[in-house]
Design a protein around this motif. Structure first.
Motif, mmCIF file in Angstrom:
data_model
loop_
_atom_site.group_PDB
_atom_site.id
_atom_site.type_symbol
_atom_site.label_atom_id
_atom_site.label_comp_id
_atom_site.label_asym_id
_atom_site.label_seq_id
_atom_site.Cartn_x
_atom_site.Cartn_y
_atom_site.Cartn_z
ATOM 1 N N GLY A 11 -1.155 -0.657 -10.308
ATOM 2 C CA GLY A 11 -1.563 -2.006 -9.913
ATOM 3 C C GLY A 11 -0.666 -3.065 -10.518
ATOM 4 O O GLY A 11 -0.315 -4.058 -9.875
ATOM 5 N N ASN A 20 -3.388 -11.429 -3.723
ATOM 6 C CA ASN A 20 -2.415 -12.337 -4.329
ATOM 7 C C ASN A 20 -1.104 -12.408 -3.556
ATOM 8 O O ASN A 20 -0.203 -13.137 -3.934
ATOM 9 C CB ASN A 20 -2.111 -11.885 -5.759
ATOM 10 N N TRP A 69 -6.506 -2.128 -1.983
ATOM 11 C CA TRP A 69 -6.052 -2.592 -3.296
ATOM 12 C C TRP A 69 -6.373 -4.077 -3.463
ATOM 13 O O TRP A 69 -6.002 -4.894 -2.627
ATOM 14 C CB TRP A 69 -4.551 -2.335 -3.431
ATOM 15 N N SER A 129 -3.775 4.296 -12.625
ATOM 16 C CA SER A 129 -4.230 3.322 -11.628
ATOM 17 C C SER A 129 -3.926 1.893 -12.066
ATOM 18 O O SER A 129 -3.559 1.043 -11.254
ATOM 19 C CB SER A 129 -5.721 3.503 -11.338
ATOM 20 N N LYS A 130 -4.068 1.609 -13.357
ATOM 21 C CA LYS A 130 -3.757 0.267 -13.862
ATOM 22 C C LYS A 130 -2.255 0.008 -13.851
ATOM 23 O O LYS A 130 -1.803 -1.080 -13.501
ATOM 24 C CB LYS A 130 -4.300 0.092 -15.293
ATOM 25 N N VAL A 168 -7.781 3.656 -1.263
ATOM 26 C CA VAL A 168 -8.771 2.601 -1.483
ATOM 27 C C VAL A 168 -8.069 1.250 -1.334
ATOM 28 O O VAL A 168 -6.969 1.076 -1.856
ATOM 29 C CB VAL A 168 -9.391 2.733 -2.900
ATOM 30 N N ILE A 211 0.837 -1.206 0.000
ATOM 31 C CA ILE A 211 0.000 0.000 0.000
ATOM 32 C C ILE A 211 0.873 1.257 0.000
ATOM 33 O O ILE A 211 0.660 2.186 -0.780
ATOM 34 C CB ILE A 211 -0.937 0.019 1.233
ATOM 35 N N LEU A 238 -3.856 -7.144 -3.324
ATOM 36 C CA LEU A 238 -3.317 -7.672 -2.070
ATOM 37 C C LEU A 238 -3.714 -9.117 -1.840
ATOM 38 O O LEU A 238 -3.040 -9.850 -1.140
ATOM 39 C CB LEU A 238 -3.813 -6.828 -0.887
ATOM 40 N N PRO A 262 -5.250 -5.372 -11.372
ATOM 41 C CA PRO A 262 -6.072 -4.710 -10.361
ATOM 42 C C PRO A 262 -5.670 -3.239 -10.272
ATOM 43 O O PRO A 262 -4.487 -2.944 -10.162
ATOM 44 C CB PRO A 262 -5.736 -5.456 -9.061
ATOM 45 N N GLU A 263 -6.652 -2.349 -10.367
ATOM 46 C CA GLU A 263 -6.324 -0.909 -10.356
ATOM 47 C C GLU A 263 -5.990 -0.447 -8.948
ATOM 48 O O GLU A 263 -6.616 -0.876 -7.986
ATOM 49 C CB GLU A 263 -7.514 -0.103 -10.893
ATOM 50 N N PHE A 264 -5.008 0.436 -8.859
ATOM 51 C CA PHE A 264 -4.642 1.020 -7.573
ATOM 52 C C PHE A 264 -5.156 2.454 -7.500
ATOM 53 O O PHE A 264 -4.891 3.265 -8.388
ATOM 54 C CB PHE A 264 -3.112 1.022 -7.390
#
Lengths: 88, 26
Positions: free
Chosen positions: A42, B23, B18, A38-39, B16, A19, B21, B10-12
């Protein structure tokens, strides 16, 4: 600043570490690619924390990883669109 | 033929939880 980042991470759980890295990387990635930030974040978070740390410290390596991620995402998107066209 | 890749990655979003996590092995 490097050691501050490393020591903050060392005191966090693996989940918190991801995080934190995401929170730190996101604004940098957003500055490079606001649409896919965002992608991309991720996607990059699936890498080892040590590599993510290296990217935080080296804007050049971050940029090259972001470029790679964009290429993968675009290829992925094109594939999905092709599949959708087939389905129609 | 499998639709699993559509939700990847998965979008971060800051602040929010995520999804990626799930995985991560502790």
């Amino acid at each position: 600043e490097k050691s501050l980042i490393a020591s903050t991470l060392a005191s966090a759980s693996p989940e918190e570490q991801k995080i934190m890295l995401g929170e730190w990387l996101f604004p940098l990635i957003q500055a490079m690619n606001p649409t896919l930030a965002s992608k991309i974040t991720g996607m990059l978070l699936e890498m080892d924390n040590s590599e993510l740390l290296h990217m935080l410290e080296s804007p050049e390596s971050l940029r090259s990883k972001v470029d790679e991620a964009v290429a993968v995402l675009q290829a992925c998107q094109a594939q999905q669109e092709a599949q959708q066209e087939k389905a129609i | 033929s499998n639709g699993s890749s559509i939700n990847w990655p998965p979008e971060f979003h800051p602040g929010v939880p995520w999804k990626g996590l799930q995985n991560i092995d502790p």
